[in-house]
Scaffold this active site. Structure first.
Site, PDB file in Angstrom:
ATOM      1  CG  HIS A  96      78.647  51.338  33.209  1.00 31.25           C
ATOM      2  ND1 HIS A  96      78.471  51.537  34.562  1.00 31.25           N
ATOM      3  CD2 HIS A  96      78.931  52.552  32.687  1.00 31.25           C
ATOM      4  CE1 HIS A  96      78.646  52.819  34.836  1.00 31.25           C
ATOM      5  NE2 HIS A  96      78.923  53.459  33.714  1.00 31.25           N
TER       6      HIS A  96
ATOM      7  CG  ASP B 199      81.805  55.309  33.314  1.00 31.87           C
ATOM      8  OD1 ASP B 199      82.840  55.447  32.634  1.00 31.87           O
ATOM      9  OD2 ASP B 199      80.712  55.765  32.956  1.00 31.87           O
TER      10      ASP B 199
ATOM     11  CG  ASP C   6      76.381  55.771  32.389  1.00 31.30           C
ATOM     12  OD1 ASP C   6      77.297  56.101  33.150  1.00 31.30           O
ATOM     13  OD2 ASP C   6      76.572  55.218  31.280  1.00 31.30           O
TER      14      ASP C   6
END
Length: 324
Positions: A46, A170, A48
């Site tokens: 993941h 998220d 960001d």
């Protein structure tokens, strides 16, 4: 949900016994595949696009005193491992980073990656420019950023690479409109990791971690989308994190070294997957093998996952496996 719509690294088939509308493991062999638990290990990262650092700082791996994160290194490492072993798979989400990486590659490497995508060993999931927030965003912005990412996938890899799974692991909260938009974009499924803890606890007790979400009353069935709440947020199960920043023990199978732990690892994995399965109504569960900015050293992950697959499936006649 059919196997063709779920990004899959391997299946671990455990024997199941029906418990109402849910499933539970038992210690007797089941002869029919529909009676076996199918565990989908999904290697992922993941990344960001801006949190503690800027997009470029995350991509280049600069200012790591703020946060250790180097997306260029992640993609280099993952692609190398996928090329080295045809059984390995990976999903990727954030086109803002992948496009930067792609533009740096040679024609030879681009051809290799196109083959990985064609073979569905590298699979784009969601594939917007980013994984947008659902609370403070206008629908125009959501559509625009999704269009940008999906156009990149279409123009670079063709229609066969078009993502089929929406992946919002998220964002802090989820909206009807987001579900409706994803359904209208023809996604087959929608998975997310964060929901209110009271809602999650109730869903776990009632085996309601998966559902068909109707995002719009006015659109009716046209806004329906299969939706799943991920069991561990988007992290690996406790004890099975094999990233360089994790502290869980590796799968140690070398008899010439201390701390061989095959039996303990297998037993813990079986117990972990059976516990997760007891909260779902189907015989398919997903284990998210990755987390924030993981896989800078992808070999650590794949080496341990290969061992985990091997020993869980070899431990007795209770287990079998297949790759797809």
């Amino acid at each position: 949900m059919g196997n063709e719509t779920m990004p899959t690294f391997m299946f671990l088939l455990l024997t199941l016994v029906g418990l109402g509308l849910a499933f539970g493991c038992k210690l007797e062999g089941a002869m029919k595949n529909r009676e076996k638990l199918q565990v989908h290990l999904v290697p992922h990262t993941h990344d960001d696009p801006g949190w503690l650092k800027t997009v470029d700082q995350y991509y280049l791996g600069t200012k790591n005193f703020i946060q250790q994160a180097n997306v260029r290194k992640i993609l280099n490492s993952v692609i190398s491992e996928l090329i080295s072993d045809t059984k390995r798979r990976f999903i990727y989400v954030e086109i803002v980073f992948f496009e930067r990486w792609w533009n740096e590659q040679s024609e030879t490497m681009k051809a290799e990656v196109k083959k990985l995508v064609a073979d569905r060993r590298l699979e784009f999931i969601n594939a917007g420019w980013c994984m947008n927030d659902e609370a403070a965003t206008h629908y125009n912005a959501i559509i625009d950023q999704m269009t940008y990412g999906l156009n990149f996938v279409q123009e670079t890899f063709g229609s066969d690479a078009r993502p089929r799974i929406a992946w919002h692991i998220d964002p802090f909260g989820h909206s009807n409109e987001q579900a409706s938009i994803f359904s209208q974009m023809s996604f087959d499924g929608f998975f997310f990791g964060r929901i209110d803890y009271q809602d999650k606890n109730l869903r776990l007790k009632q085996q309601r971690m998966e559902m068909v979400w109707r995002g719009s009353k006015s659109l009716g069935k046209g806004s329906d989308i299969f939706t799943g709440v991920l069991f561990n947020g988007y992290n690996p199960p406790k004890g099975f994190c094999y990233d360089q920043f994790c502290t869980d023990p590796p799968v140690q199978d070398d008899p010439n070294l201390y701390d061989v732990n095959i039996k303990e690892t297998v037993n813990k994995f079986v117990a972990t997957t059976c516990e997760q399965a007891s909260h779902y109504k189907t015989n398919n569960i997903m284990l998210t093998m990755g987390s924030d900015f993981m896989y800078e050293n992808a070999n650590l992950w794949y080496k341990n996952l290969d061992k985990l697959i091997r020993y869980v499936n070899e431990v007795s006649s209770l287990f079998s496996h297949c790759f797809s």
